[in-house]
Design a protein around this motif. Structure first.
Motif, PDB file in Angstrom:
ATOM      1  N   ALA A  49      58.197 -18.731  -8.173  1.00  0.00           N
ATOM      2  CA  ALA A  49      58.270 -19.660  -7.045  1.00  0.00           C
ATOM      3  C   ALA A  49      57.442 -19.225  -5.851  1.00  0.00           C
ATOM      4  CB  ALA A  49      59.735 -19.825  -6.604  1.00  0.00           C
ATOM      5  N   VAL A  50      56.772 -18.060  -5.922  1.00  0.00           N
ATOM      6  CA  VAL A  50      56.122 -17.517  -4.726  1.00  0.00           C
ATOM      7  C   VAL A  50      54.647 -17.245  -4.966  1.00  0.00           C
ATOM      8  CG1 VAL A  50      58.280 -16.470  -3.951  1.00  0.00           C
ATOM      9  CG2 VAL A  50      56.665 -15.105  -5.294  1.00  0.00           C
ATOM     10  N   GLU A  51      53.898 -17.112  -3.864  1.00  0.00           N
ATOM     11  CA  GLU A  51      52.492 -16.689  -3.922  1.00  0.00           C
ATOM     12  C   GLU A  51      52.375 -15.167  -3.852  1.00  0.00           C
ATOM     13  OE1 GLU A  51      51.893 -20.327  -4.385  1.00  0.00           O
ATOM     14  OE2 GLU A  51      52.867 -19.914  -2.486  1.00  0.00           O
ATOM     15  N   THR A  52      53.260 -14.542  -3.074  1.00  0.00           N
ATOM     16  CA  THR A  52      53.161 -13.107  -2.822  1.00  0.00           C
ATOM     17  C   THR A  52      54.531 -12.457  -2.938  1.00  0.00           C
ATOM     18  OG1 THR A  52      51.341 -13.476  -1.265  1.00  0.00           O
ATOM     19  CG2 THR A  52      52.412 -11.335  -1.182  1.00  0.00           C
ATOM     20  N   ALA A  53      54.574 -11.318  -3.623  1.00  0.00           N
ATOM     21  CA  ALA A  53      55.783 -10.489  -3.663  1.00  0.00           C
ATOM     22  C   ALA A  53      55.614  -9.345  -2.682  1.00  0.00           C
ATOM     23  CB  ALA A  53      56.004  -9.945  -5.075  1.00  0.00           C
ATOM     24  N   VAL A  54      56.514  -9.260  -1.721  1.00  0.00           N
ATOM     25  CA  VAL A  54      56.467  -8.197  -0.718  1.00  0.00           C
ATOM     26  C   VAL A  54      57.486  -7.127  -1.110  1.00  0.00           C
ATOM     27  CG1 VAL A  54      56.765  -7.614   1.713  1.00  0.00           C
ATOM     28  CG2 VAL A  54      55.778  -9.820   1.077  1.00  0.00           C
ATOM     29  N   VAL A  55      56.997  -5.940  -1.417  1.00  0.00           N
ATOM     30  CA  VAL A  55      57.857  -4.836  -1.837  1.00  0.00           C
ATOM     31  C   VAL A  55      58.107  -3.935  -0.636  1.00  0.00           C
ATOM     32  CG1 VAL A  55      58.076  -2.888  -3.419  1.00  0.00           C
ATOM     33  CG2 VAL A  55      56.921  -4.963  -4.170  1.00  0.00           C
ATOM     34  N   VAL A  56      59.380  -3.763  -0.289  1.00  0.00           N
ATOM     35  CA  VAL A  56      59.755  -3.002   0.904  1.00  0.00           C
ATOM     36  C   VAL A  56      60.167  -1.587   0.498  1.00  0.00           C
ATOM     37  CG1 VAL A  56      61.218  -2.947   2.958  1.00  0.00           C
ATOM     38  CG2 VAL A  56      60.517  -5.145   1.989  1.00  0.00           C
ATOM     39  N   VAL A  90      51.290 -12.852  -9.450  1.00  0.00           N
ATOM     40  CA  VAL A  90      51.410 -13.127  -8.016  1.00  0.00           C
ATOM     41  C   VAL A  90      50.803 -11.972  -7.232  1.00  0.00           C
ATOM     42  CG1 VAL A  90      53.502 -14.467  -8.383  1.00  0.00           C
ATOM     43  CG2 VAL A  90      53.705 -12.082  -7.731  1.00  0.00           C
ATOM     44  N   ALA A  91      50.298 -12.277  -6.049  1.00  0.00           N
ATOM     45  CA  ALA A  91      49.770 -11.231  -5.177  1.00  0.00           C
ATOM     46  C   ALA A  91      50.909 -10.322  -4.734  1.00  0.00           C
ATOM     47  CB  ALA A  91      49.089 -11.871  -3.961  1.00  0.00           C
ATOM     48  N   THR A  92      50.566  -9.088  -4.374  1.00  0.00           N
ATOM     49  CA  THR A  92      51.580  -8.140  -3.907  1.00  0.00           C
ATOM     50  C   THR A  92      51.176  -7.563  -2.560  1.00  0.00           C
ATOM     51  OG1 THR A  92      50.516  -6.402  -5.219  1.00  0.00           O
ATOM     52  CG2 THR A  92      52.443  -7.485  -6.173  1.00  0.00           C
ATOM     53  N   ALA A  93      52.184  -7.230  -1.774  1.00  0.00           N
ATOM     54  CA  ALA A  93      51.998  -6.528  -0.507  1.00  0.00           C
ATOM     55  C   ALA A  93      53.145  -5.533  -0.374  1.00  0.00           C
ATOM     56  CB  ALA A  93      51.989  -7.505   0.667  1.00  0.00           C
ATOM     57  N   ILE A  94      52.935  -4.516   0.426  1.00  0.00           N
ATOM     58  CA  ILE A  94      53.954  -3.477   0.625  1.00  0.00           C
ATOM     59  C   ILE A  94      54.261  -3.371   2.108  1.00  0.00           C
ATOM     60  CG2 ILE A  94      54.407  -0.988   0.499  1.00  0.00           C
ATOM     61  CD1 ILE A  94      52.754  -0.916  -2.070  1.00  0.00           C
ATOM     62  N   VAL A  95      55.550  -3.309   2.429  1.00  0.00           N
ATOM     63  CA  VAL A  95      55.998  -3.048   3.797  1.00  0.00           C
ATOM     64  C   VAL A  95      56.739  -1.718   3.805  1.00  0.00           C
ATOM     65  CG1 VAL A  95      57.569  -3.740   5.643  1.00  0.00           C
ATOM     66  CG2 VAL A  95      56.122  -5.445   4.545  1.00  0.00           C
ATOM     67  N   ARG A 144      42.117 -12.953   1.119  1.00  0.00           N
ATOM     68  CA  ARG A 144      43.062 -13.670   0.249  1.00  0.00           C
ATOM     69  C   ARG A 144      42.623 -13.585  -1.210  1.00  0.00           C
ATOM     70  NH1 ARG A 144      42.203 -17.646   4.364  1.00  0.00           N
ATOM     71  NH2 ARG A 144      43.884 -17.611   5.914  1.00  0.00           N
ATOM     72  N   GLN A 145      41.328 -13.717  -1.443  1.00  0.00           N
ATOM     73  CA  GLN A 145      40.815 -13.632  -2.808  1.00  0.00           C
ATOM     74  C   GLN A 145      41.115 -12.264  -3.411  1.00  0.00           C
ATOM     75  OE1 GLN A 145      36.633 -14.511  -3.200  1.00  0.00           O
ATOM     76  NE2 GLN A 145      36.539 -13.768  -5.309  1.00  0.00           N
ATOM     77  N   ALA A 146      40.909 -11.201  -2.616  1.00  0.00           N
ATOM     78  CA  ALA A 146      41.181  -9.851  -3.097  1.00  0.00           C
ATOM     79  C   ALA A 146      42.655  -9.676  -3.429  1.00  0.00           C
ATOM     80  CB  ALA A 146      40.738  -8.833  -2.051  1.00  0.00           C
ATOM     81  N   MET A 147      43.546 -10.247  -2.603  1.00  0.00           N
ATOM     82  CA  MET A 147      44.975 -10.183  -2.898  1.00  0.00           C
ATOM     83  C   MET A 147      45.309 -10.947  -4.173  1.00  0.00           C
ATOM     84  SD  MET A 147      47.147 -10.482   0.670  1.00  0.00           S
ATOM     85  CE  MET A 147      48.687 -10.364  -0.261  1.00  0.00           C
ATOM     86  N   THR A 148      44.772 -12.163  -4.293  1.00  0.00           N
ATOM     87  CA  THR A 148      45.065 -13.012  -5.443  1.00  0.00           C
ATOM     88  C   THR A 148      44.601 -12.367  -6.741  1.00  0.00           C
ATOM     89  OG1 THR A 148      44.877 -14.989  -4.058  1.00  0.00           O
ATOM     90  CG2 THR A 148      44.726 -15.302  -6.436  1.00  0.00           C
ATOM     91  N   GLU A 149      43.457 -11.681  -6.702  1.00  0.00           N
ATOM     92  CA  GLU A 149      42.908 -11.038  -7.892  1.00  0.00           C
ATOM     93  C   GLU A 149      43.536  -9.680  -8.178  1.00  0.00           C
ATOM     94  OE1 GLU A 149      38.748 -10.831  -7.148  1.00  0.00           O
ATOM     95  OE2 GLU A 149      38.403 -12.992  -7.439  1.00  0.00           O
ATOM     96  N   GLN A 157      45.837 -21.657  -2.057  1.00  0.00           N
ATOM     97  CA  GLN A 157      44.901 -20.575  -2.342  1.00  0.00           C
ATOM     98  C   GLN A 157      45.410 -19.589  -3.386  1.00  0.00           C
ATOM     99  OE1 GLN A 157      45.149 -19.369   1.640  1.00  0.00           O
ATOM    100  NE2 GLN A 157      43.377 -20.539   2.373  1.00  0.00           N
ATOM    101  N   GLY A 158      46.722 -19.575  -3.632  1.00  0.00           N
ATOM    102  CA  GLY A 158      47.281 -18.639  -4.599  1.00  0.00           C
ATOM    103  C   GLY A 158      46.902 -19.011  -6.022  1.00  0.00           C
ATOM    104  N   LYS A 159      47.183 -18.106  -6.926  1.00  0.00           N
ATOM    105  CA  LYS A 159      46.863 -18.345  -8.327  1.00  0.00           C
ATOM    106  C   LYS A 159      47.835 -19.378  -8.892  1.00  0.00           C
ATOM    107  CE  LYS A 159      45.667 -14.805 -10.693  1.00  0.00           C
ATOM    108  NZ  LYS A 159      45.707 -13.521 -11.435  1.00  0.00           N
TER     109      LYS A 159
END
Length: 353
Positions: free
Chosen positions: A79-86, A109-114, A206-211, A244-246
């Motif tokens: 359901a999401v474009e990005t998974a944020v891992v805390v 899905v794209a990933t980010a870290i907090v 965004r492209q770098a995150m998506t890929e 813009q997401g995959k």
């Protein structure tokens, strides 16, 4: 225990979606509203939240972090474009951290870290080293802590000054070099001139995150509100949005063959919505949480459900803020909506035209 629910609460408060941030210990958070969650003081199920900021609508799904409830986290990834891992720097990279990153990559899905709780005495430089050792050099800070964890400074578009982790220019150079690798023209400009126009970097970012070429790392202290405003701004400015997401591929079965359908966002395209969560309300009955991937949906319309011949009527559409709902007239790609009182719906059902 890394502070996901507290961070979600701080984001809602910062954006004005709630009057003030609640606390897990006194059972006042928006997402941990269930009696058992209040008793155990941790999330037991995923919870859909939302905020509006700078002209954008942002959906947030707060998920459990304990290993025995990890299935609830996996279930929302479609359901999401990005998974944020805390990550809590005092605890470091836990097995669930690795599983979350691996599952997000599997789902495309794209990933980010907090890195949360930066106001503690933990070794933040060691945390960055551990993140890069576990998940690669693609994990790069886009803001860094300053003033002993009392503030954060963005380092993607600016490289001036010092931080708690060292020269901001070093972090700035590393993230720029990672981003321009996705765009040949930008890479050529960077190699020739040693710099690039900052206005042209958001798209390649965004492209770098998506890929999966980039995993941005951000720093917060959710309890103290440090870095929360910067996090919201960077989500809106830099993270892939639903256009813009995959795209999530669907499949249509025809006899013994399966046809892959990749959702598009062209106006007038037929509806494709996926049910990623079910719950039960003692007053309303079955609630189905759906992510709209293509087309639009309006309250009162009738649509096909899976391979059923008879369409189902959606008497109402709701948007959830924890346990509280508000009515919606219509939903578009990227929206997360809830429908009720449709007995035929099951988890992973697809509503379509």
């Amino acid at each position: 225990g890394s502070g996901k629910t507290t961070l979600a609460e701080a984001m809602l408060s910062q954006a004005g979606a709630i009057p003030r941030a609640g606390k897990i210990e006194d059972g006042s958070t928006v997402s941990d509203w269930d009696d058992l969650e209040k008793e155990f003081q941790h999330s037991l199920d995923s919870c859909v939240l939302h905020l509006d900021h700078a002209g954008c609508h942002v959906n947030i799904i707060d998920t459990p972090g304990r290993p025995d409830f990890f299935g609830k986290s996996i279930g929302v990834l479609p359901a999401v474009e990005t998974a944020v891992v805390v990550i809590d720097p005092a605890s470091g990279i836990q097995p669930t951290t690795r599983r979350a990153m691996m599952r997000a990559e599997e789902y495309g899905v794209a990933t980010a870290i907090v890195v949360n709780k930066i106001d503690s005495d933990s070794n933040l430089k060691g945390t960055i080293d551990a993140i890069q050792e576990a998940f690669g050099r693609r994990c790069l800070p886009i803001n860094v802590p300053c003033d002993g964890g009392g503030s954060v400074t963005r380092c993607f578009l600016s490289g001036e000054g010092d931080s708690d982790l060292g020269s901001i220019d070093d972090f700035h150079t590393a993230i720029i070099e990672q981003v321009v690798e996705t765009d040949e023209a930008l890479m050529e400009q960077y190699l020739e001139q040693g710099e690039v126009d900052s206005a042209s970097l958001a798209g390649p970012f965004r492209q770098a995150m998506t890929e999966g070429h980039l995993v941005p790392v951000m720093f917060t202290s959710a309890r103290e509100g440090v870095g929360v405003a910067e996090l919201i701004d960077q989500v809106i400015e830099l993270f892939p949005n639903p256009l813009q997401g995959k795209p999530r591929p669907f499949q249509r079965v025809k006899g013994d063959e399966r046809e892959v359908i990749e959702p598009s966002h062209a106006a007038g395209d037929p509806l494709l919505a996926h049910v990623f969560k079910l719950s039960s309300d003692p007053f309303v009955g079955k609630l189905a949480y759906m992510r709209v991937h293509q087309g639009s949906i309006k309250a009162g319309e009738s649509h096909r459900l899976d391979d059923e011949r008879k369409p189902v009527r959606l008497s109402s559409l709701m948007r959830m803020q924890g346990k509280d709902s508000s009515d919606m007239d219509a939903a578009i790609p990227g929206d997360i909506v809830v429908v009720s009182k449709i007995d035929e719906i099951v988890c992973n059902s697809v509503l379509h035209a």
